[in-house]
Each structure stands twice: as structure tokens, then as C-alpha cells.
Design a protein around this motif. Structure first.
Motif, PDB file in Angstrom:
ATOM      1  N   LEU A 147       0.802  -1.216   0.000  1.00  0.00           N
ATOM      2  CA  LEU A 147       0.000   0.000   0.000  1.00  0.00           C
ATOM      3  C   LEU A 147       0.845   1.280   0.000  1.00  0.00           C
ATOM      4  N   SER A 148       1.954   1.275   0.780  1.00  0.00           N
ATOM      5  CA  SER A 148       2.730   2.523   0.824  1.00  0.00           C
ATOM      6  C   SER A 148       3.431   2.777  -0.524  1.00  0.00           C
ATOM      7  N   PHE A 149       3.820   1.688  -1.215  1.00  0.00           N
ATOM      8  CA  PHE A 149       4.416   1.860  -2.560  1.00  0.00           C
ATOM      9  C   PHE A 149       3.369   2.397  -3.538  1.00  0.00           C
ATOM     10  N   LEU A 150       2.136   1.888  -3.410  1.00  0.00           N
ATOM     11  CA  LEU A 150       1.054   2.332  -4.295  1.00  0.00           C
ATOM     12  C   LEU A 150       0.762   3.817  -4.080  1.00  0.00           C
ATOM     13  N   LYS A 151       0.749   4.229  -2.806  1.00  0.00           N
ATOM     14  CA  LYS A 151       0.482   5.648  -2.496  1.00  0.00           C
ATOM     15  C   LYS A 151       1.579   6.534  -3.073  1.00  0.00           C
ATOM     16  N   LYS A 152       2.835   6.100  -2.897  1.00  0.00           N
ATOM     17  CA  LYS A 152       3.967   6.870  -3.430  1.00  0.00           C
ATOM     18  C   LYS A 152       3.856   6.953  -4.973  1.00  0.00           C
ATOM     19  N   SER A 153       3.507   5.841  -5.589  1.00  0.00           N
ATOM     20  CA  SER A 153       3.340   5.831  -7.061  1.00  0.00           C
ATOM     21  C   SER A 153       2.258   6.819  -7.464  1.00  0.00           C
ATOM     22  N   SER A 154       1.152   6.837  -6.733  1.00  0.00           N
ATOM     23  CA  SER A 154       0.033   7.711  -7.110  1.00  0.00           C
ATOM     24  C   SER A 154       0.452   9.179  -7.001  1.00  0.00           C
ATOM     25  N   GLU A 155       1.223   9.503  -5.956  1.00  0.00           N
ATOM     26  CA  GLU A 155       1.667  10.906  -5.811  1.00  0.00           C
ATOM     27  C   GLU A 155       2.625  11.292  -6.939  1.00  0.00           C
ATOM     28  N   GLU A 156       3.528  10.390  -7.269  1.00  0.00           N
ATOM     29  CA  GLU A 156       4.498  10.695  -8.340  1.00  0.00           C
ATOM     30  C   GLU A 156       3.800  10.810  -9.701  1.00  0.00           C
ATOM     31  N   LEU A 157       2.791   9.989  -9.904  1.00  0.00           N
ATOM     32  CA  LEU A 157       2.051  10.073 -11.180  1.00  0.00           C
ATOM     33  C   LEU A 157       1.327  11.413 -11.282  1.00  0.00           C
ATOM     34  N   ILE A 158       0.667  11.821 -10.207  1.00  0.00           N
ATOM     35  CA  ILE A 158      -0.076  13.100 -10.240  1.00  0.00           C
ATOM     36  C   ILE A 158       0.880  14.270 -10.515  1.00  0.00           C
ATOM     37  N   ALA A 159       2.101  14.173  -9.952  1.00  0.00           N
ATOM     38  CA  ALA A 159       3.054  15.282 -10.107  1.00  0.00           C
ATOM     39  C   ALA A 159       3.748  15.290 -11.470  1.00  0.00           C
ATOM     40  N   SER A 160       3.543  14.236 -12.275  1.00  0.00           N
ATOM     41  CA  SER A 160       4.347  14.128 -13.499  1.00  0.00           C
ATOM     42  C   SER A 160       4.016  15.212 -14.532  1.00  0.00           C
ATOM     43  N   ARG A 161       2.755  15.642 -14.597  1.00  0.00           N
ATOM     44  CA  ARG A 161       2.405  16.846 -15.394  1.00  0.00           C
ATOM     45  C   ARG A 161       1.284  17.563 -14.642  1.00  0.00           C
ATOM     46  N   PRO A 162       1.392  18.859 -14.444  1.00  0.00           N
ATOM     47  CA  PRO A 162       0.475  19.520 -13.510  1.00  0.00           C
ATOM     48  C   PRO A 162      -0.846  20.047 -14.063  1.00  0.00           C
ATOM     49  N   THR A 163      -0.944  20.293 -15.370  1.00  0.00           N
ATOM     50  CA  THR A 163      -2.100  21.085 -15.831  1.00  0.00           C
ATOM     51  C   THR A 163      -3.339  20.240 -16.151  1.00  0.00           C
ATOM     52  N   ALA A 164      -3.161  19.153 -16.870  1.00  0.00           N
ATOM     53  CA  ALA A 164      -4.342  18.353 -17.278  1.00  0.00           C
ATOM     54  C   ALA A 164      -4.975  17.688 -16.053  1.00  0.00           C
ATOM     55  N   ILE A 165      -6.224  18.012 -15.804  1.00  0.00           N
ATOM     56  CA  ILE A 165      -6.911  17.508 -14.611  1.00  0.00           C
ATOM     57  C   ILE A 165      -7.223  16.011 -14.727  1.00  0.00           C
ATOM     58  N   ASN A 166      -7.283  15.490 -15.945  1.00  0.00           N
ATOM     59  CA  ASN A 166      -7.591  14.062 -16.150  1.00  0.00           C
ATOM     60  C   ASN A 166      -6.604  13.150 -15.413  1.00  0.00           C
ATOM     61  N   LEU A 167      -5.379  13.629 -15.257  1.00  0.00           N
ATOM     62  CA  LEU A 167      -4.347  12.830 -14.599  1.00  0.00           C
ATOM     63  C   LEU A 167      -4.736  12.582 -13.139  1.00  0.00           C
ATOM     64  N   LYS A 168      -5.053  13.635 -12.426  1.00  0.00           N
ATOM     65  CA  LYS A 168      -5.438  13.511 -11.013  1.00  0.00           C
ATOM     66  C   LYS A 168      -6.778  12.771 -10.911  1.00  0.00           C
ATOM     67  N   TRP A 169      -7.676  13.085 -11.836  1.00  0.00           N
ATOM     68  CA  TRP A 169      -8.999  12.449 -11.841  1.00  0.00           C
ATOM     69  C   TRP A 169      -8.851  10.928 -11.927  1.00  0.00           C
ATOM     70  N   ALA A 170      -7.988  10.464 -12.843  1.00  0.00           N
ATOM     71  CA  ALA A 170      -7.830   9.012 -13.045  1.00  0.00           C
ATOM     72  C   ALA A 170      -7.150   8.366 -11.837  1.00  0.00           C
ATOM     73  N   VAL A 171      -6.117   9.031 -11.303  1.00  0.00           N
ATOM     74  CA  VAL A 171      -5.402   8.457 -10.157  1.00  0.00           C
ATOM     75  C   VAL A 171      -6.332   8.399  -8.936  1.00  0.00           C
ATOM     76  N   ASP A 172      -7.077   9.472  -8.695  1.00  0.00           N
ATOM     77  CA  ASP A 172      -8.006   9.479  -7.547  1.00  0.00           C
ATOM     78  C   ASP A 172      -9.049   8.375  -7.694  1.00  0.00           C
ATOM     79  N   ARG A 173      -9.551   8.199  -8.914  1.00  0.00           N
ATOM     80  CA  ARG A 173     -10.576   7.162  -9.149  1.00  0.00           C
ATOM     81  C   ARG A 173      -9.997   5.771  -8.877  1.00  0.00           C
ATOM     82  N   MET A 174      -8.780   5.542  -9.337  1.00  0.00           N
ATOM     83  CA  MET A 174      -8.131   4.238  -9.106  1.00  0.00           C
ATOM     84  C   MET A 174      -7.914   4.010  -7.609  1.00  0.00           C
ATOM     85  N   MET A 175      -7.386   5.032  -6.920  1.00  0.00           N
ATOM     86  CA  MET A 175      -7.050   4.871  -5.496  1.00  0.00           C
ATOM     87  C   MET A 175      -8.312   4.642  -4.663  1.00  0.00           C
TER      88      MET A 175
END
Ligand code: MRU
Length: 356
Positions: free
Chosen positions: A74-102
């Protein structure tokens, strides 16, 4: 859509690997790349091997599947999700998809998590494909109306690449164009080259060519004179984040096209799936605007006579540069939003009417 006559999606899962079309090589080379772990997914988003708001969302979802395969923890998954969200900041779809998965993976036991993650990533992918198809059917009516009135080819201007390569299939801005073409309506597309990365010239023109749709690449500054000359019947662009008040954040230069369209009474439409709506930010000044490496400005890439991709510097090393990747078009300049649920006014009232 098709490449050399063969149908593709932009991303798929096969043999525990995520497969993507490497967009940094297009249009010169068609390369399918394997993403083997979550780091590869993060890197693909950062370097824009995959790009476009819906596709980076889907890649992030599959990135979390890779994270589970790599380390079911779980802690690796959380770290992955944070790094994915930070990979590009403007497109909201990125955070939307990660939040939905988590949200889906929260509290799931180790034994079941892989299957549930994979099913949810697939659901995000298939949902986007359906959304984009419906955006096309809704936008088609607008093109049809112009065509019936004009009784001649409909000239559509688009910026950047909001084509199928930016989504899973169909695209957003291009979906009405593909649907119109398939229905036999004559369309021609003015393709803004879209400096500095040239997504228009490299990707939009390429994908339209592959589908046999007439298009002409123009410099980013040419749209204004074409509109003054009556050579643009409508504009359709995509978006990386549209606020609930109808303000549209998209590739740098979109705002100037919208201003020019307003001055010349050219309808200016924005095509988007609901996953691109940001219901939380109320003021566009709070949208994080990505600032990318200045090398994207100072250097340009192309293919030489030996079929090799080469990068060259185009201005003095000591010149400073500022590479803002996105801008905001205020709602008042937008004729309408084309969504999977229908076309609405670019306003809170318009969006809430479609998305209760
Ligand atoms: O920097 P990019 O190439 O990811 O920017 C893409 C765009 O600006 C698109 O218009 C937007 O993501 C919509 S994609 C359907």
C-alpha cells in the motif's frame, strides 16, 4: 483510428506490460514501446511519449497497475500515485484518473488488488473511448448545419493535437471531424503547427492524413488572416482543464485564436469529456500552468536525408526563453462546449444542465 490502414488504440495491456505508441517519434517513426514499471509510466508522461489530457489519465491508471505488479504494497502504491499526479500539472484528467483508481483500490486485499486495478484501468480507457465517440456525434450536428448552409467544404481550424492520439480513440476536437468525414460531409482542416513541440504539424496532420482527411499545416500566427479572409468556418479545440464557469485551459496559443475568432464572428468550440471538468477551482488564476524546459524552444527536431531524427539549436545559446505550455481562454470567448452528453454554453449553468 488507423495507421497505415490498421486500427490502433493509443494504449493497451498485454503480457503484464503496458504498450504505448511513442509520440515523440511521430510522424517520422512508428514505434510501439513497452512500459514495464510505474517509473516507465511516469517517464512516458513527463517526456510526452504519451500526451493529451485523456491519454495521460489512462496512462496513469495503467501506471498504478504496473505499480501493483512491481510491489503489492500500500505505501508503494500511495507513493506511485503521488508521483504520477506530479508528473504533469495542468491536465486535470491525470489527477482524476489516479483518484478514481485509489478510491477503487482502497481497502482491497493483496490477493484481489491486481485484478481490480486492471479492471478499473480498462474501464477508464473504455469509458474515454465512448465519451469521445459521443463528443463526435454531438459535434457532427454543428458541422452538418454549417455544411447545409454553405453547400461547400467546411473549413475547421484546430490547435495542438486533441486528436485520437491525445485520447484512446476518436479524439475530442477531431471526433466531430472524423464523424463528418465518415458521413460524406466535405471538411478541410487548418492545422496550427503548435510551437514549440509542433503537436499540430507532427501529430494532428499525421493522423488526419492516415484517415484521408484534407488538411493544411499553418504557422501558429496564420489563423487571424485566414479568419479575416473568411477561410475559417469554425474552430474546434481540446482542453486540459475546463472550470465549472466555462473558462478553458488549453495549449498555449488557444487564447489568441479565440480572440481572433471573436473579432471575426467565427464560432469557437471546445470539445471535452466530463473527466476534463474541474469542479473545484473557481478562478483560472489557480490553475497550475506547466512551464517546460526551455530546450523545447531553443531546439527543433526533424528528420534528415538519411532518415535519422536530428535536433538542432535555432537561436543563440545566451538568449533567455520562457516556455509556458498552456493558457486560459475566458468563457466569454467560447461559443459552446461539446461534451459526451451534448453541447452547452460555456458557463456553470450550461455545464450543470448536462452534468447534474
Ligand atoms: O502538451 P500536450 O500535447 O499534452 O497538450 C495537449 C493539448 O493541449 C490538448 O488540446 C488537450 O490535452 C486536449 S486532448 C484531447
Amino acid at each position: 483510428m488507423k495507421i497505415e490502414g490498421k486500427s490502433y488504440k493509443t494504449i493497451w495491456f498485454e503480457d503484464n506490460l503496458v504498450k504505448i505508441i511513442d509520440q515523440t517519434k511521430l510522424p517520422h517513426k512508428f514505434v510501439i514501446k513497452d512500459l514495464k514499471n510505474v517509473k516507465d509510466a511516469i517517464n512516458a508522461i513527463k517526456t510526452m511519449e504519451v500526451r493529451g489530457a485523456p491519454l495521460i489519465g489512462a496512462t496513469a491508471a495503467y501506471g498504478l497497475v504496473l505499480s501493483v505488479i512491481e510491489k503489492n504494497d500500500l505505501s508503494f502504491l500511495k507513493k506511485s500515485s503521488e508521483e504520477l499526479i506530479a508528473s504533469r500539472p495542468t491536465a486535470i484528467n491525470l489527477k482524476w484518473a489516479v483518484d478514481r483508481m485509489m478510491k477503487k483500490l482502497n481497502g482491497i486485499n493483496e490477493k484481489d488488488i491486481f485484478k481490480i486495478a486492471l479492471d478499473e484501468a480498462k474501464a477508464i480507457k473504455e469509458e474515454d473511448e465512448g465519451f469521445c465517440k459521443n463528443i463526435g456525434l454531438n459535434g457532427l450536428k454543428i458541422i452538418e448545419e454549417i455544411s447545409n448552409k454553405k453547400k461547400d467544404t467546411v473549413n475547421i481550424l484546430t490547435h495542438c493535437n486533441a486528436g485520437w492520439l491525445a485520447t484512446i480513440d476518436w479524439g475530442t476536437a477531431t471526433s466531430p471531424i472524423y464523424h463528418a468525414h465518415q458521413k460524406g460531409i466535405k471538411v478541410h482542416v487548418w492545422v496550427d503547427e503548435t510551437r514549440p513541440r509542433n503537436q499540430g504539424a507532427n501529430l494532428t496532420s499525421y493522423e488526419l492524413n492516415e484517415e484521408g482527411i484534407s488538411n493544411t499545416v499553418i504557422t501558429d500566427n496564420a489563423g487571424g488572416i485566414l479568419m479575416q479572409r473568411g477561410q475559417v468556418d469554425m474552430c474546434i479545440v481540446g482542453t486540459d482543464r475546463t472550470l465549472s464557469n466555462g473558462d478553458v485551459c488549453n495549449k498555449i496559443g488557444t487564447y489568441l485564436k479565440a480572440l481572433s475568432a471573436k473579432d471575426n464572428n467565427v464560432p469557437f468550440y471546445v470539445a471535452l469529456p466530463s473527466s476534463t471538468i474541474d469542479w473545484s477551482i473557481k478562478d483560472h488564476k489557480h490553475i497550475p500552468i506547466e512551464e517546460r524546459n526551455s530546450e523545447e524552444l531553443s531546439h527543433i527536431e526533424g528528420i534528415d536525408e538519411n532518415n535519422e531524427i536530428k535536433k538542432v539549436r535555432i537561436y543563440p545559446q545566451e538568449s533567455k526563453s520562457l516556455n509556458l505550455a498552456f493558457d486560459v481562454t475566458p468563457a466569454k470567448l467560447v461559443t459552446g462546449l461539446i461534451t459526451e452528453k451534448g453541447v452547452c454554453e460555456a458557463s456553470e449553468k450550461g455545464l450543470k444542465g448536462l452534468f447534474k
